[in-house]
Design an enzyme around this catalytic site. Structure first.
Site, PDB file in Angstrom:
ATOM      1  CB  ALA A   1      -0.954   0.069   1.243  1.00 18.10           C
TER       2      ALA A   1
ATOM      3  CB  SER B   1      -1.142   4.346   3.184  1.00 15.18           C
ATOM      4  OG  SER B   1      -1.396   2.840   3.117  1.00 15.18           O
ATOM      5  NE  ARG B   2       6.315   3.119   2.017  1.00 16.24           N
ATOM      6  CZ  ARG B   2       6.104   3.644   0.659  1.00 16.24           C
ATOM      7  NH1 ARG B   2       4.906   3.602   0.144  1.00 16.24           N
ATOM      8  NH2 ARG B   2       6.992   4.335  -0.007  1.00 16.24           N
ATOM      9  CG  LEU B   3      -2.626   0.366   6.737  1.00 14.54           C
ATOM     10  CD1 LEU B   3      -1.895   0.112   8.321  1.00 14.54           C
ATOM     11  CD2 LEU B   3      -3.946   1.030   6.786  1.00 14.54           C
ATOM     12  CG  HIS B   4       3.267  -2.386   3.307  1.00  9.74           C
ATOM     13  ND1 HIS B   4       2.903  -1.725   2.200  1.00  9.74           N
ATOM     14  CD2 HIS B   4       4.288  -2.216   4.040  1.00  9.74           C
ATOM     15  CE1 HIS B   4       4.017  -0.971   2.268  1.00  9.74           C
ATOM     16  NE2 HIS B   4       4.718  -1.081   3.091  1.00  9.74           N
TER      17      HIS B   4
END
Ligand SMILES: Cc1cc2nc3c(=O)[nH]c(=O)nc-3n(C[C@H](O)[C@H](O)[C@H](O)COP(=O)(O)O)c2cc1C
Length: 192
Positions: free
Chosen positions: A168, A170-173
């Site tokens: 993601a 957003s780094r919200l993997h």
């Protein structure tokens, strides 16, 4: 999907259908060298099923020697265009010679000739030397099938864990970890 092998197959299929990837089977295989350092390189993944992940190489290459000493390996792949990363760890076992021959026969003649002409991972004085050896091999096997070199074979990685990461921006993997508990895959989620 609760079976990680089926999930891998589905992701691989998705990553390679109508895909911008030039090398659709490239995966990074990491081995442990004689000094305990990890050593990674890309290979072509030949198959992935309930029996494991198969790749082919020279058994006496650096990676082959590492595996003989320590069969614990990692397989890692990143498919940028779909945003998927997969990390497999497991133990590598050599495939049978008969299975290696079957895979050898699916390769293009030009690839067979080139593979026959070198000793993988050995030092080379100059690249031109290989052209001479390839010409020699072409003459030697003119009008004949190119036999599989006895030291060319493959490995099947029996996975003990497989992690899937959906990237993601957003780094919200999203991370899903499957661990093999001897007779069943147990799934858990990991923080990104
Ligand atoms: C996309 C790609 C695919 C490759 N496929 C293979 C392969 O299937 N088998 C192989 O032995 N080397 C393959 N290579 C070369 C390896 O990365 C590596 O250079 C070679 O196997 C020697 O590694 P080693 O000295 O650590 O044993 C490939 C390289 C790339 C970049």
């Amino acid at each position: 999907m609760e079976n990680p092998i089926e999930k891998f197959q589905a992701w691989w299929n998705q990553a390679t259908t109508n895909s911008p990837l030039q090398q659709k089977s490239a995966v990074c295989i990491s081995t442990i060298d004689e000094n305990g350092f990890p050593s990674g390189r890309f290979v072509d993944l030949k198959s992935a099923d309930e029996n494991g992940f198969v790749f082919c190489t020279y058994l006496d290459s650096a990676k082959g020697k590492h595996i003989q000493q320590n069969p614990k390996v990692a397989l890692t792949v990143w498919w940028d265009h779909v945003g998927y990363q997969v990390r497999v760890i497991g133990e590598a076992q050599a495939i049978s010679d008969a299975e290696a021959v079957e895979i050898w026969q699916t390769r293009k003649r030009s690839a067979q000739l080139i593979t026959t002409a070198f000793q993988q991972s050995q030092p080379l004085i100059e690249q031109e030397e290989l052209q001479t050896r390839i010409l020699d091999a072409s003459e030697q096997f003119a009008e004949k099938e190119v036999p599989k070199p006895s030291t060319w074979g493959g490995y099947r990685i029996k996975p003990v864990s497989i992690e899937f990461l959906t990237f993601a921006e957003s780094r919200l993997h999203f991370r899903e970890l499957f661990s093999w508990e001897g007779n069943i895959w147990i799934k858990s989620l990991l923080q990104p």
